[in-house]
Design a protein around this motif. Structure first.
Motif, short mmCIF file in Angstrom:
data_model
loop_
_atom_site.label_atom_id
_atom_site.label_comp_id
_atom_site.label_asym_id
_atom_site.label_seq_id
_atom_site.Cartn_x
_atom_site.Cartn_y
_atom_site.Cartn_z
N ILE A 1 0.79 -1.10 -0.06
CA ILE A 1 0.22 -0.49 0.21
C ILE A 1 0.78 1.49 -0.26
N LYS A 2 0.25 2.12 -1.07
CA LYS A 2 1.56 3.49 -1.72
C LYS A 2 0.64 4.39 -0.83
N VAL A 3 0.80 5.39 -0.23
CA VAL A 3 -0.01 6.39 0.59
C VAL A 3 0.79 7.34 0.00
N ALA A 4 1.76 8.04 0.07
CA ALA A 4 1.89 9.46 -0.54
C ALA A 4 2.84 9.99 -2.02
N PHE A 5 2.07 10.64 -2.56
CA PHE A 5 2.34 10.40 -4.11
C PHE A 5 1.35 9.68 -4.77
N THR A 6 0.30 9.28 -4.68
CA THR A 6 -1.55 8.36 -4.75
C THR A 6 -2.77 9.33 -4.73
N PRO A 7 -3.10 9.29 -5.08
CA PRO A 7 -4.63 10.05 -5.13
C PRO A 7 -4.55 9.93 -3.98
N ILE A 8 -4.59 7.85 -3.12
CA ILE A 8 -4.65 8.36 -1.26
C ILE A 8 -4.47 8.79 -0.83
N GLY A 9 -3.39 9.97 -0.87
CA GLY A 9 -2.38 10.30 -0.34
C GLY A 9 -3.00 12.40 -0.77
N VAL A 10 -4.20 12.01 -1.76
CA VAL A 10 -4.43 13.43 -2.29
C VAL A 10 -6.05 13.32 -1.32
N VAL A 11 -6.56 12.05 -1.08
CA VAL A 11 -7.65 12.00 -0.66
C VAL A 11 -7.61 12.59 1.25
N ILE A 12 -6.56 11.88 1.74
CA ILE A 12 -6.13 12.26 3.07
C ILE A 12 -6.02 13.39 3.27
N ALA A 13 -5.09 13.75 2.43
CA ALA A 13 -5.02 15.45 3.32
C ALA A 13 -6.49 15.94 2.44
N MET A 14 -7.01 15.69 2.31
CA MET A 14 -8.08 16.52 1.67
C MET A 14 -9.48 15.72 3.40
N VAL A 15 -9.66 15.08 3.64
CA VAL A 15 -10.43 14.71 4.71
C VAL A 15 -9.58 15.13 5.79
N PHE A 16 -8.11 15.62 6.16
CA PHE A 16 -7.66 16.29 7.19
C PHE A 16 -7.89 18.11 7.22
N ILE A 17 -7.98 18.40 5.94
CA ILE A 17 -8.40 19.96 6.33
C ILE A 17 -10.29 19.80 6.37
N GLY A 18 -10.56 18.59 6.00
CA GLY A 18 -12.45 19.54 6.67
C GLY A 18 -12.74 19.11 6.84
N MET A 19 -12.46 18.19 8.76
CA MET A 19 -12.35 17.30 9.26
C MET A 19 -13.10 18.93 10.30
N PRO A 20 -12.62 20.03 10.30
CA PRO A 20 -13.59 20.69 11.50
C PRO A 20 -15.06 21.38 10.43
N PHE A 21 -15.18 21.20 9.92
CA PHE A 21 -16.24 21.68 9.29
C PHE A 21 -17.20 21.01 9.73
N VAL A 22 -17.46 19.66 9.55
CA VAL A 22 -18.23 19.05 9.98
C VAL A 22 -18.56 18.15 11.80
N VAL A 23 -17.82 18.45 12.23
CA VAL A 23 -17.95 18.48 13.74
C VAL A 23 -18.31 19.59 13.45
N ARG A 24 -17.58 21.31 13.74
CA ARG A 24 -18.39 21.90 14.12
C ARG A 24 -19.82 22.31 14.05
N THR A 25 -20.22 21.70 12.61
CA THR A 25 -21.45 21.93 11.97
C THR A 25 -22.44 21.29 12.91
N VAL A 26 -22.26 19.95 13.19
CA VAL A 26 -22.71 18.92 13.95
C VAL A 26 -23.07 18.79 15.39
N GLN A 27 -22.34 19.86 15.92
CA GLN A 27 -21.48 19.74 18.02
C GLN A 27 -22.84 20.54 18.17
N PRO A 28 -23.09 21.60 17.50
CA PRO A 28 -24.36 22.71 17.96
C PRO A 28 -25.62 21.87 18.06
N VAL A 29 -25.60 21.27 17.44
CA VAL A 29 -27.31 20.46 16.78
C VAL A 29 -27.17 19.79 18.32
N LEU A 30 -25.80 18.58 18.44
CA LEU A 30 -26.43 17.81 19.45
C LEU A 30 -26.26 17.95 20.47
#
Length: 276
Positions: free
Chosen positions: A133-162
């Motif tokens: 399994i190769k992550v860096a320098f592949t599309p998998i690495g791109v998705v991981i980076a996108m997950v990293f920068i997008g996580m707070p948006f979901v947490v901070r949107t759902v948290q007040p509703v909860l």
């Protein structure tokens, strides 16, 4: 004689005028200039620049990766928000603060850190290498980076509703014989769905436009791990302003349509929920 109600800010007219002026200056004028520049290219030149094979591959990775990352963030973000709201444990405030780290962290720093971890000789990369399994320098690495920068948006949107959900509704459902899965699907999830859709849209838009953290881990190989924002920058460095404008217009229109569909579905869901 009736007394007029005082207001801290000016009335509707001045505030509306300022709002339109601000939105026009910051948002509408730059976007209109982009469309006008693309309109002056000619249809054949626009199609040739915007839909070349290399550009289509970049579209697939950018939009596909952003969609996958946003979908992952909806599930993971819901779990994180649930733990932070429903459970008390040592260090909860520290973990809560760490959620916002991708907001404050420079994107270049995030990209370098992810690359160092997932590179073949990195902490995680060297564990995945024997498995093929190769992550860096592949599309998998791109998705991981996108997950990293997008996580707070979901947490901070759902948290007040909860936090605003009343536990009594769940207790009533449980007392009537509903199991945990039924309570979640029939009581909790309908209330969280608008927030989840909003979080998905925000995470998708953030991932789609991400540049700094992705280019370090992507490897930027044309047709394989090259994202559309990087291709725009490459065109600009080559003084191909027409090509960069064409790609930017396609991304803008596609992102706007997808966000419009998501927001329409969200409003439809909220109207149905209110009616019921």
């Amino acid at each position: 004689m009736l007394a007029t109600k005082s207001s801290v800010i000016p009335g509707f007219g001045p505030t509306l005028g300022y709002t339109l002026f601000y939105l026009g200056l910051i948002v509408l004028i730059p976007l209109a200039a982009l469309f006008f520049r693309a309109a002056g290219m000619g249809w054949e030149q626009f199609v040739q620049a915007a839909f070349a094979p290399r550009v289509l591959a970049a579209y697939r990775l950018s939009f596909g990766g952003a969609f996958i990352a946003a979908a992952i963030n909806v599930v993971a973000g819901l779990l994180v928000a649930w733990v932070l709201v429903r459970y008390e444990f040592p260090g909860r405030k520290l973990f809560d603060a760490m959620v916002d780290l991708p907001f404050a962290l420079p994107t270049a720093v995030a990209g370098i850190a992810l690359t160092a971890i997932y590179a073949p000789n990195g902490v995680i990369g060297q564990l995945l290498r024997p498995l093929g399994i190769k992550v860096a320098f592949t599309p998998i690495g791109v998705v991981i980076a996108m997950v990293f920068i997008g996580m707070p948006f979901v947490v901070r949107t759902v948290q007040p509703v909860l936090q605003d959900l009343e536990l009594e509704h769940e207790e009533v459902a449980a007392s009537l014989g509903a199991n945990r899965l039924q309570v979640f699907c029939l009581v909790i999830l309908p209330n969280l769905l608008p927030a989840l859709v909003t979080g998905f849209a925000l995470a998708f838009a953030r991932a789609l436009g991400e540049y700094g953290s992705v280019i370090f881990i992507a490897g930027n190989m044309p047709g394989i791990s090259e994202i559309a924002p990087l291709l725009i920058v490459t065109k600009l460095e080559q003084y191909d302003y027409a090509g960069a404008t064409a790609i930017a217009v396609v991304m803008l229109v596609a992102a706007f349509l997808m966000l419009l569909v998501i927001n329409t579905l969200q409003k439809w869901r909220q109207s149905r929920f209110t009616a019921n």
